[in-house]
Design a protein around this motif. Structure first.
Motif, PDB file in Angstrom:
ATOM      1  N   GLU A   1       0.822  -1.209   0.000  1.00  0.00           N
ATOM      2  CA  GLU A   1       0.000   0.000   0.000  1.00  0.00           C
ATOM      3  C   GLU A   1       0.861   1.265   0.000  1.00  0.00           C
ATOM      4  O   GLU A   1       1.834   1.352   0.740  1.00  0.00           O
ATOM      5  CB  GLU A   1      -0.910   0.058   1.236  1.00  0.00           C
ATOM      6  CG  GLU A   1      -2.013  -0.967   1.252  1.00  0.00           C
ATOM      7  CD  GLU A   1      -1.574  -2.279   1.868  1.00  0.00           C
ATOM      8  OE1 GLU A   1      -0.500  -2.330   2.484  1.00  0.00           O
ATOM      9  OE2 GLU A   1      -2.304  -3.267   1.687  1.00  0.00           O
TER      10      GLU A   1
ATOM     11  N   ILE B   1      -7.521   3.549   3.636  1.00  0.00           N
ATOM     12  CA  ILE B   1      -7.955   2.395   4.424  1.00  0.00           C
ATOM     13  C   ILE B   1      -8.346   2.867   5.829  1.00  0.00           C
ATOM     14  O   ILE B   1      -9.378   2.490   6.371  1.00  0.00           O
ATOM     15  CB  ILE B   1      -6.841   1.318   4.500  1.00  0.00           C
ATOM     16  CG1 ILE B   1      -6.609   0.691   3.109  1.00  0.00           C
ATOM     17  CG2 ILE B   1      -7.183   0.238   5.525  1.00  0.00           C
ATOM     18  CD1 ILE B   1      -5.333  -0.144   3.011  1.00  0.00           C
TER      19      ILE B   1
ATOM     20  N   ALA C   1     -12.081   2.810   7.552  1.00  0.00           N
ATOM     21  CA  ALA C   1     -12.260   2.117   8.829  1.00  0.00           C
ATOM     22  C   ALA C   1     -12.824   3.071   9.883  1.00  0.00           C
ATOM     23  O   ALA C   1     -13.687   2.695  10.680  1.00  0.00           O
ATOM     24  CB  ALA C   1     -10.932   1.529   9.304  1.00  0.00           C
TER      25      ALA C   1
ATOM     26  N   ARG D   1       1.297   2.134   9.577  1.00  0.00           N
ATOM     27  CA  ARG D   1       1.562   0.695   9.544  1.00  0.00           C
ATOM     28  C   ARG D   1       2.081   0.285  10.911  1.00  0.00           C
ATOM     29  O   ARG D   1       2.679   1.093  11.613  1.00  0.00           O
ATOM     30  CB  ARG D   1       2.621   0.378   8.489  1.00  0.00           C
ATOM     31  CG  ARG D   1       2.145   0.610   7.074  1.00  0.00           C
ATOM     32  CD  ARG D   1       3.274   0.280   6.107  1.00  0.00           C
ATOM     33  NE  ARG D   1       2.887   0.593   4.750  1.00  0.00           N
ATOM     34  CZ  ARG D   1       3.023   1.783   4.180  1.00  0.00           C
ATOM     35  NH1 ARG D   1       3.521   2.792   4.869  1.00  0.00           N
ATOM     36  NH2 ARG D   1       2.663   1.967   2.934  1.00  0.00           N
TER      37      ARG D   1
ATOM     38  N   LEU E   1      -2.387  -0.322  10.911  1.00  0.00           N
ATOM     39  CA  LEU E   1      -2.549  -1.416   9.956  1.00  0.00           C
ATOM     40  C   LEU E   1      -1.576  -2.544  10.242  1.00  0.00           C
ATOM     41  O   LEU E   1      -0.398  -2.298  10.493  1.00  0.00           O
ATOM     42  CB  LEU E   1      -2.252  -0.933   8.524  1.00  0.00           C
ATOM     43  CG  LEU E   1      -3.180   0.062   7.867  1.00  0.00           C
ATOM     44  CD1 LEU E   1      -2.794   0.195   6.394  1.00  0.00           C
ATOM     45  CD2 LEU E   1      -4.618  -0.352   7.991  1.00  0.00           C
TER      46      LEU E   1
ATOM     47  N   ASN F   1      -0.580  -7.247   6.749  1.00  0.00           N
ATOM     48  CA  ASN F   1      -1.414  -7.679   5.621  1.00  0.00           C
ATOM     49  C   ASN F   1      -2.337  -6.571   5.114  1.00  0.00           C
ATOM     50  O   ASN F   1      -3.159  -6.792   4.234  1.00  0.00           O
ATOM     51  CB  ASN F   1      -2.232  -8.919   6.000  1.00  0.00           C
ATOM     52  CG  ASN F   1      -3.250  -8.638   7.099  1.00  0.00           C
ATOM     53  OD1 ASN F   1      -3.385  -7.506   7.566  1.00  0.00           O
ATOM     54  ND2 ASN F   1      -3.960  -9.663   7.507  1.00  0.00           N
ATOM     55  N   GLY F   2      -2.211  -5.372   5.681  1.00  0.00           N
ATOM     56  CA  GLY F   2      -3.004  -4.238   5.221  1.00  0.00           C
ATOM     57  C   GLY F   2      -4.356  -4.118   5.898  1.00  0.00           C
ATOM     58  O   GLY F   2      -5.134  -3.228   5.590  1.00  0.00           O
ATOM     59  N   GLU F   3      -4.648  -5.012   6.848  1.00  0.00           N
ATOM     60  CA  GLU F   3      -5.925  -4.928   7.566  1.00  0.00           C
ATOM     61  C   GLU F   3      -5.748  -4.106   8.842  1.00  0.00           C
ATOM     62  O   GLU F   3      -4.663  -4.016   9.384  1.00  0.00           O
ATOM     63  CB  GLU F   3      -6.432  -6.337   7.900  1.00  0.00           C
ATOM     64  CG  GLU F   3      -6.876  -7.070   6.652  1.00  0.00           C
ATOM     65  CD  GLU F   3      -7.468  -8.442   6.940  1.00  0.00           C
ATOM     66  OE1 GLU F   3      -7.770  -8.727   8.117  1.00  0.00           O
ATOM     67  OE2 GLU F   3      -7.600  -9.212   5.984  1.00  0.00           O
ATOM     68  N   ILE F   4      -6.856  -3.531   9.299  1.00  0.00           N
ATOM     69  CA  ILE F   4      -6.817  -2.721  10.516  1.00  0.00           C
ATOM     70  C   ILE F   4      -6.545  -3.625  11.719  1.00  0.00           C
ATOM     71  O   ILE F   4      -7.262  -4.590  11.956  1.00  0.00           O
ATOM     72  CB  ILE F   4      -8.160  -1.976  10.717  1.00  0.00           C
ATOM     73  CG1 ILE F   4      -8.411  -0.994   9.571  1.00  0.00           C
ATOM     74  CG2 ILE F   4      -8.184  -1.246  12.067  1.00  0.00           C
ATOM     75  CD1 ILE F   4      -7.506   0.204   9.520  1.00  0.00           C
TER      76      ILE F   4
END
Length: 142
Positions: free
Chosen positions: A17, A25, A29, A72, A121, A124-127
């Motif tokens: 990202e 993102i 969220a 991140r 984040l 894996n880029g998820e929150i």
């Protein structure tokens, strides 16, 4: 002299990202978080010459101007994204809030506050975590 070249290949923790995508993102969220906690999202990315408000939300009779900070996750560090909100940024935010209130013709006694939502984040880029700091910027009204 030597030319310095940076390549993401040297940083295994960095995901694909871009900073803009990371921000998007986080903002998405934050909107979901606010909606799930009883807020109405009134506007996103309210931009004027003086500055930008990431999210304008309402709850009860209060307008919440929300600054979203997304970072991140760096394992083993205690870095908090919200420390990136400095005095200059706060001054621009306040002026932009006042422009928004004037444009919607809010009454003089409209209650409002500036909140910060901090999102981190995972690789894996998820929150991984999200926290909402209400009234992060205090505004005395005399």
């Amino acid at each position: 002299g030597q030319r310095f070249e940076s390549s993401r290949a040297h940083f295994p923790l960095m995901t694909k990202e871009s900073d803009a995508e990371v921000g998007n993102i986080g903002e998405q969220a934050a909107c979901e978080y606010l909606t799930n906690h009883g807020f109405s999202v009134l506007a996103r990315n309210f931009k004027r010459k003086v500055g930008e408000i990431d999210i304008v939300a309402g709850k009860g009779m209060v307008i919440h101007f929300v600054e979203v900070k997304t970072s991140r996750h760096f394992p083993g560090t205690a870095f908090l994204p919200e420390i990136r909100v400095n005095r200059k940024k706060i001054d621009r935010l306040k002026r932009t809030c006042q422009i928004y209130l004037a444009e919607i013709k809010a009454p003089d006694d409209q209650r409002w506050q500036i909140d910060i939502i901090s999102a981190i984040l995972a690789e894996n880029g998820e929150i991984m975590s999200i926290s909402h700091i209400e009234s992060a910027v205090f505004e005395k009204k005399y």
